[in-house]
Design an enzyme around this catalytic site. Structure first.
Site, PDB file in Angstrom:
ATOM      1  N   LYS A   1     -10.571  -3.727  -1.364  1.00  0.00           N
ATOM      2  CA  LYS A   1      -9.852  -5.046  -0.697  1.00  0.00           C
ATOM      3  C   LYS A   1     -10.611  -4.972   0.796  1.00  0.00           C
ATOM      4  O   LYS A   1     -10.405  -4.175   1.518  1.00  0.00           O
ATOM      5  CB  LYS A   1      -8.347  -4.734  -0.713  1.00  0.00           C
ATOM      6  CG  LYS A   1      -7.832  -6.115   0.086  1.00  0.00           C
ATOM      7  CD  LYS A   1      -6.389  -6.274  -0.301  1.00  0.00           C
ATOM      8  CE  LYS A   1      -5.697  -7.380   0.237  1.00  0.00           C
ATOM      9  NZ  LYS A   1      -4.168  -7.342  -0.225  1.00  0.00           N
TER      10      LYS A   1
ATOM     11  N   THR B   1       2.379 -14.916   0.374  1.00  0.00           N
ATOM     12  CA  THR B   1       3.182 -15.747   1.402  1.00  0.00           C
ATOM     13  C   THR B   1       3.909 -16.962   0.783  1.00  0.00           C
ATOM     14  O   THR B   1       5.096 -17.356   1.251  1.00  0.00           O
ATOM     15  CB  THR B   1       2.446 -16.064   2.460  1.00  0.00           C
ATOM     16  OG1 THR B   1       1.817 -14.847   2.818  1.00  0.00           O
ATOM     17  CG2 THR B   1       2.913 -16.914   3.609  1.00  0.00           C
TER      18      THR B   1
ATOM     19  N   SER C   1       0.824  -1.262  -0.085  1.00  0.00           N
ATOM     20  CA  SER C   1      -0.024   0.164  -0.051  1.00  0.00           C
ATOM     21  C   SER C   1       0.918   1.043  -0.056  1.00  0.00           C
ATOM     22  O   SER C   1       1.786   1.264   0.405  1.00  0.00           O
ATOM     23  CB  SER C   1      -0.964  -0.027   1.267  1.00  0.00           C
ATOM     24  OG  SER C   1      -1.952  -0.820   1.137  1.00  0.00           O
TER      25      SER C   1
ATOM     26  N   ASN D   1      -2.233  -0.231  -4.930  1.00  0.00           N
ATOM     27  CA  ASN D   1      -2.947  -0.324  -3.525  1.00  0.00           C
ATOM     28  C   ASN D   1      -2.768   0.819  -2.798  1.00  0.00           C
ATOM     29  O   ASN D   1      -1.670   1.356  -2.454  1.00  0.00           O
ATOM     30  CB  ASN D   1      -2.441  -1.692  -2.943  1.00  0.00           C
ATOM     31  CG  ASN D   1      -3.248  -2.155  -1.586  1.00  0.00           C
ATOM     32  OD1 ASN D   1      -3.399  -1.210  -0.711  1.00  0.00           O
ATOM     33  ND2 ASN D   1      -4.254  -3.137  -1.449  1.00  0.00           N
TER      34      ASN D   1
ATOM     35  N   SER E   1      -6.709  -3.692   6.098  1.00  0.00           N
ATOM     36  CA  SER E   1      -5.380  -4.124   6.778  1.00  0.00           C
ATOM     37  C   SER E   1      -5.715  -3.895   8.432  1.00  0.00           C
ATOM     38  O   SER E   1      -6.208  -2.961   8.670  1.00  0.00           O
ATOM     39  CB  SER E   1      -4.088  -3.319   6.651  1.00  0.00           C
ATOM     40  OG  SER E   1      -3.068  -3.371   7.450  1.00  0.00           O
TER      41      SER E   1
END
Length: 395
Positions: free
Chosen positions: A254, A356, A119, A180, A214
């Site tokens: 998101k 990840t 972001s 983002n 987030s």
């Protein structure tokens, strides 16, 4: 000084590979051997470097193009047309890896069908104190509480503008770019932060992602509430529609996996009402599923990787149903195989993202996911990946 330290640690990793096997190891690295990366190189690097140092080193190497050769060649079967663009393949890199727009071209070289940076916050900010990212190797998971560490809009704008013509060609060739957007920690007007992001980076992006999910910025997830979200997205769309020229980036939201049924209904209602172009489902989770084995499982932050995979997929399934399949979804959360990707696509995702998985399997995981996805599509009787989108809802 920090870069010299990382470089020295990387050199140490090479030495550990052993003198006699160095040439062979170098060959395996350069060719992107999946087993070598998963069983030897990545565990060795994890033993030498803390997670944040490893992340910074990975971004640096990617920005320099020091990557294994992408071995998988995308077929027409994997092409997707959505959000006003062609995507050469449906596997993208999620926001969080390249936070500052430093390694975009290297990520395309890795084989991703689209790249999402960020972001990005309006003003530069450090984020939360270190340590702020933790590996759970036993669980194939990571916990992070970075807190929107960002170089800020001005710096990222400069980087993207320097490659604007190159990106235009890449987008035309089926490799779009997403940005983002986040808010500054001390901001008193969140909507204005996102609007500023649209004004500055909108002309340089194919897709803009409004990140209101987030868990590492206080109060951010409150913006997912119905009234707050409607107010925020109305302003974002006004700014997007006011951009000069014919360029109109798609706007996506998101969302978190930690939502009530009412939350999801409200988000779907606002998205349909305002004509939002798409959803990214989901961000990291603040929940801790039973059975986590990692010693650091109690660290505060968002959990990503294998443990929240099914939670993400179920949220995709619900949001697809709530939007009647009319709002494109990018599915993210625990994707490390073709099976993971296809499950999300069948649940309703038009595209998927991973991040990840790179931590544990390295760059070859991108080709692995695409290769396995194509094989599974053929096995299940789909002619194209687009035929599988939302297939579970048609059974």
């Amino acid at each position: 000084m920090a870069w010299r330290h990382l470089k020295k640690r990387a050199q140490d990793a090479v030495v550990i590979l052993g003198g006699g096997g160095l040439l062979f190891a170098s060959y395996l690295m350069a060719t992107g051997d999946e087993r070598f990366y998963a069983e030897h190189l990545m565990p060795t690097l994890q033993g030498l470097l803390d997670p944040e140092s490893a992340h910074r080193l990975a971004v640096r190497f990617t920005s320099l193009g020091l990557l294994p050769r992408a071995r998988f060649q995308d077929s027409d079967m994997l092409e997707v047309r959505v959000l006003g663009h062609k995507f050469r393949n449906p596997v993208g890199i999620a926001a969080g890896f390249d936070k500052h727009g430093e390694a975009v071209d290297g990520l395309y070289k890795m084989g991703f069908g689209f790249v999402e940076i960020g972001s990005v916050t309006p003003k530069p900010q450090e984020g939360n104190p270190r340590p702020r990212v933790f590996r759970l190797p036993e669980d194939q998971a990571v916990i992070n509480r970075y807190g929107f560490n960002s170089h800020g809009l001005s710096v990222v704008e400069h980087r993207l503008r320097a490659r604007q013509q190159k990106q235009a060609k890449l987008t035309e060739d089926g490799l779009p770019l997403g940005v983002n957007l986040g808010k500054n920690k001390t901001s008193v007007d969140a909507a204005e932060d996102y609007a500023e992001g649209v004004r500055v980076l909108g002309p340089l992006a194919d897709c803009l992602v409004v990140n209101v999910s987030s868990p590492n910025t206080a109060g951010l997830r409150n913006l997912q509430g119905k009234a707050e979200l409607r107010r925020l997205l109305t302003k974002v769309l006004q700014e997007r529609d006011g951009l000069r020229g014919v360029h109109r980036p798609a706007v996506l939201v998101k969302i978190a996996p930690d939502l009530t049924s009412q939350d999801k209904e409200d988000i779907a209602s606002v998205v349909k009402e305002l004509g939002i172009d798409g959803l990214i489902v989901t961000n990291t989770t603040v929940s801790r599923p039973a059975g986590l084995q990692g010693a650091l499982r109690s660290e505060t932050g968002g959990l990503s990787g294998k443990p929240p995979r099914d939670l993400s997929t179920e949220t995709i399934r619900e949001m697809y149903a709530l939007t009647q399949g009319r709002v494109p979804i990018i599915g993210v959360g625990g994707v490390s195989s073709g099976q993971d990707a296809l499950e999300k696509i069948r649940a309703g995702a038009s595209l998927v993202q991973l991040y990840t998985a790179l931590t544990f399997w390295g760059p070859p995981v991108v080709g692995k996911v695409k290769r396995e996805l194509e094989a599974l599509l053929k096995e299940q009787g789909f002619c194209r990946v687009t035929d599988a989108i939302g297939a579970d809802h048609r059974r």
